[in-house]
Design a protein around this motif. Sequence first.
Motif, short mmCIF file in Angstrom:
data_model
loop_
_atom_site.label_atom_id
_atom_site.label_comp_id
_atom_site.label_asym_id
_atom_site.label_seq_id
_atom_site.Cartn_x
_atom_site.Cartn_y
_atom_site.Cartn_z
N TYR A 349 -24.49 1.27 -28.49
CA TYR A 349 -23.52 2.30 -28.15
C TYR A 349 -23.85 3.55 -28.94
O TYR A 349 -24.18 3.47 -30.12
CB TYR A 349 -22.09 1.84 -28.48
CG TYR A 349 -21.68 0.58 -27.76
CD1 TYR A 349 -21.12 0.63 -26.49
CD2 TYR A 349 -21.89 -0.68 -28.35
CE1 TYR A 349 -20.76 -0.55 -25.82
CE2 TYR A 349 -21.53 -1.84 -27.69
CZ TYR A 349 -20.97 -1.77 -26.42
OH TYR A 349 -20.62 -2.93 -25.76
N VAL A 350 -23.77 4.70 -28.30
CA VAL A 350 -23.91 5.98 -28.98
C VAL A 350 -22.51 6.53 -29.17
O VAL A 350 -21.78 6.74 -28.18
CB VAL A 350 -24.80 6.95 -28.19
CG1 VAL A 350 -24.95 8.26 -28.96
CG2 VAL A 350 -26.17 6.34 -27.94
N VAL A 351 -22.12 6.74 -30.42
CA VAL A 351 -20.73 7.05 -30.74
C VAL A 351 -20.66 8.29 -31.63
O VAL A 351 -21.39 8.41 -32.61
CB VAL A 351 -20.06 5.85 -31.46
CG1 VAL A 351 -18.64 6.19 -31.88
CG2 VAL A 351 -20.07 4.62 -30.55
N ASP A 352 -19.76 9.18 -31.29
CA ASP A 352 -19.48 10.37 -32.10
C ASP A 352 -18.05 10.24 -32.62
O ASP A 352 -17.09 10.37 -31.85
CB ASP A 352 -19.64 11.63 -31.27
CG ASP A 352 -19.41 12.90 -32.09
OD1 ASP A 352 -19.39 12.79 -33.34
OD2 ASP A 352 -19.24 13.98 -31.49
N GLY A 353 -17.93 9.93 -33.92
CA GLY A 353 -16.60 9.65 -34.47
C GLY A 353 -16.08 8.35 -33.90
O GLY A 353 -16.63 7.29 -34.16
N THR A 362 -25.10 13.80 -28.52
CA THR A 362 -25.70 13.14 -29.68
C THR A 362 -24.63 12.46 -30.52
O THR A 362 -23.57 13.03 -30.78
CB THR A 362 -26.47 14.15 -30.55
OG1 THR A 362 -27.54 14.70 -29.77
CG2 THR A 362 -27.05 13.49 -31.78
N GLY A 363 -24.91 11.24 -30.95
CA GLY A 363 -23.99 10.49 -31.80
C GLY A 363 -24.77 9.48 -32.63
O GLY A 363 -26.01 9.46 -32.63
N GLU A 364 -24.05 8.61 -33.31
CA GLU A 364 -24.68 7.56 -34.11
C GLU A 364 -24.95 6.34 -33.25
O GLU A 364 -24.13 5.98 -32.38
CB GLU A 364 -23.77 7.17 -35.28
CG GLU A 364 -24.39 6.12 -36.19
CD GLU A 364 -23.50 5.71 -37.35
OE1 GLU A 364 -23.97 4.97 -38.23
OE2 GLU A 364 -22.31 6.11 -37.35
N VAL A 365 -26.08 5.68 -33.48
CA VAL A 365 -26.42 4.46 -32.75
C VAL A 365 -25.73 3.28 -33.42
O VAL A 365 -25.93 3.02 -34.60
CB VAL A 365 -27.94 4.24 -32.72
CG1 VAL A 365 -28.28 2.94 -31.99
CG2 VAL A 365 -28.65 5.43 -32.07
N LEU A 366 -24.92 2.56 -32.64
CA LEU A 366 -24.27 1.34 -33.11
C LEU A 366 -24.81 0.17 -32.29
O LEU A 366 -24.97 0.28 -31.07
CB LEU A 366 -22.75 1.42 -32.94
CG LEU A 366 -21.96 2.12 -34.06
CD1 LEU A 366 -22.37 3.57 -34.22
CD2 LEU A 366 -20.45 2.04 -33.79
N LEU A 367 -25.12 -0.93 -32.96
CA LEU A 367 -25.73 -2.09 -32.31
C LEU A 367 -24.81 -3.29 -32.33
O LEU A 367 -24.03 -3.47 -33.27
CB LEU A 367 -27.05 -2.45 -33.00
CG LEU A 367 -28.14 -1.38 -32.95
CD1 LEU A 367 -29.31 -1.78 -33.83
CD2 LEU A 367 -28.61 -1.14 -31.51
N ARG A 401 -23.46 -0.09 -37.82
CA ARG A 401 -23.69 1.35 -37.84
C ARG A 401 -25.07 1.62 -38.45
O ARG A 401 -25.28 1.42 -39.64
CB ARG A 401 -22.60 2.06 -38.65
CG ARG A 401 -21.22 1.86 -38.10
CD ARG A 401 -20.21 2.68 -38.91
NE ARG A 401 -20.62 4.08 -38.91
CZ ARG A 401 -20.06 5.00 -39.70
NH1 ARG A 401 -19.13 4.65 -40.57
NH2 ARG A 401 -20.47 6.26 -39.64
N THR A 402 -26.01 2.07 -37.62
CA THR A 402 -27.39 2.21 -38.07
C THR A 402 -27.60 3.45 -38.94
O THR A 402 -28.54 3.50 -39.73
CB THR A 402 -28.35 2.31 -36.88
OG1 THR A 402 -28.09 3.53 -36.16
CG2 THR A 402 -28.18 1.12 -35.94
N GLY A 403 -26.76 4.48 -38.79
CA GLY A 403 -27.02 5.75 -39.45
C GLY A 403 -28.05 6.60 -38.72
O GLY A 403 -28.34 7.73 -39.15
N ASP A 404 -28.59 6.10 -37.62
CA ASP A 404 -29.54 6.86 -36.80
C ASP A 404 -28.78 7.67 -35.76
O ASP A 404 -27.82 7.18 -35.15
CB ASP A 404 -30.51 5.92 -36.09
CG ASP A 404 -31.49 5.26 -37.05
OD1 ASP A 404 -31.84 5.89 -38.05
OD2 ASP A 404 -31.88 4.11 -36.80
N ARG A 405 -29.21 8.90 -35.54
CA ARG A 405 -28.61 9.76 -34.53
C ARG A 405 -29.49 9.77 -33.29
O ARG A 405 -30.73 9.78 -33.39
CB ARG A 405 -28.44 11.18 -35.07
CG ARG A 405 -27.52 11.26 -36.27
CD ARG A 405 -27.52 12.65 -36.89
NE ARG A 405 -26.94 13.63 -35.99
CZ ARG A 405 -27.60 14.57 -35.34
NH1 ARG A 405 -28.93 14.65 -35.48
NH2 ARG A 405 -26.99 15.42 -34.55
N ALA A 406 -28.86 9.77 -32.12
CA ALA A 406 -29.63 9.73 -30.88
C ALA A 406 -28.73 10.17 -29.73
O ALA A 406 -27.52 10.31 -29.88
CB ALA A 406 -30.18 8.32 -30.62
#
Length: 528
Positions: A349-353, A362-367, A401-406
């Motif tokens: 999931y790409v999540v912003d907040g 663009t958001g943080e990559v969550l797995l 929460r990977t801390g990677d932005r994508a």
Amino acid sequence: MESLATTAEALSVHQEINRTSVPFPDEAGVNELFEDCAARHVDAVAVVHRDRKLTYGELNELANGLADVLRTRGVLPGDTVGVCVERSPELIVGLLAVLKCGAAYLPFDASWPDERLRTLFGDARCRRVLTDRNEALSARFPECEVVPAVYAEPPRGRTNPVVPVRSHDVAYINFTSGSTGKPKGVPIQHHAIARLVFGAVYARLDAHARLLQLAPVSFDAATFEIWGALLHGGTCVLYPGKNLRLSELKRVLDEHRVTVLFLTTALFNTVVIEAPETLGGLDTLLTGGEEHSLKHMAKALQHYGRDRLVSVYGPTECTTFATFHPVRELRPEDPALPIGRPIQNTRLYVVDGEKLCAPGETGEVLLAGAGLSPGYLGMPGITRQRFIDRDVAGRPERLYRTGDRAYLRADGDLVFQGRQDDQVKISGFRIELGEVAHHIRSHPTVKQSYVMATELATGEKALVAFVVPHGEDLTPEGLRTHLRTRLPGYMVPSAIHLRASLPLTATGKVDRRVLLSSRPGTTGVTPL
């Protein structure tokens, strides 16, 4: 449980890419999966190393024999056993033997500093070490019981140990760099390994697969290289030397007809530029660990064709690989190579907040999925920060929460956009700049420091440190010696520059641009 806000567009693209569920053996331990495989492929070659070969039947008997030795030494289900064995058949026997005891293996490198290893052993509650360096490790760690991994007459056992191993038990522990100055222990469960190698969409893994085992066993790529072969009846080909030589790599790949190979991005770039013919016989070439260079990938596509290259991405906390991208073309409009879509039994999931991102946002990559670690050893606070529970359109998910932005493209491919923090990857190793800075600051004559990753003329990354000393006694070599007693070699900066002060921006932050423009040798970092 909190819910992620979403829109119809955002939900639609995420539902499309997350249709990854396929059957896999999620109720058995790796030891049982291997034993079943060995029973079906008794005479097939399981392991090759130089001129030695072990069939599945021989490998299973040797692992049973060593497991009996470990159990007589007191190894119980749930224990952790350190493993420090050179790449060899004995290494594979040792890993299997630990799992057959119901224990978890903790791979480590004997070159790591004593202080760091004691931290690892303490966090993992590791009291026994299986090794081929008995006397050396006994002298360094008298608090650990050392068990030999190599015997003149190796013990064998025809009967598999009857030990209860559940699929959610821990199979191994990897340690990664930590921003607080302390490495983080990442336990990986048996079913997470099965999720990685069964039903694989990124490479053909079956009884005909021949995988090269090239990565250090303490690096999580080894999980794929070893179990991707040995849980399918394939062959695990062990690279014969400690140091990689391209001529030797080509000989091993050709002689043993290796079908699948994983290379870190940096090594992939080197091979593509210096000796692309090295990899000509592979069916599938997997590469990842750092952001890919479009220039190197274009050359690889030209040389190998469009049906053999696969870019892979994944943090240790998700068991080696999380996404894959078959590289079939490079679109002129793409500024970066996509890292693709989730592999089997994995969701992203790409999540912003607290909002699910639509394509282009663009958001943080969550797995999510069966590959996730249960959390960090002895670090409940950091575990709660990085592993969270959320409701996604009525579906409860445990997310890392990977801390990677994508961002997601309209076609569902994920495109990496950098980090939210100061974590970097160099030669596939994950490094927290904060951990390096912590140990630099611990030197008594260091007043201030700043650590960054910079790009070499070759396109590879390297660590560089800028240090403001107390007085005139500090030297770069003295500081390196200090760091080598606390950090693995790959975390020691390639260059250390001493400065009277650190330049600041108008907002009070260290000015990276000024630092880089004023250092000696502005075209690159001089390696050690």
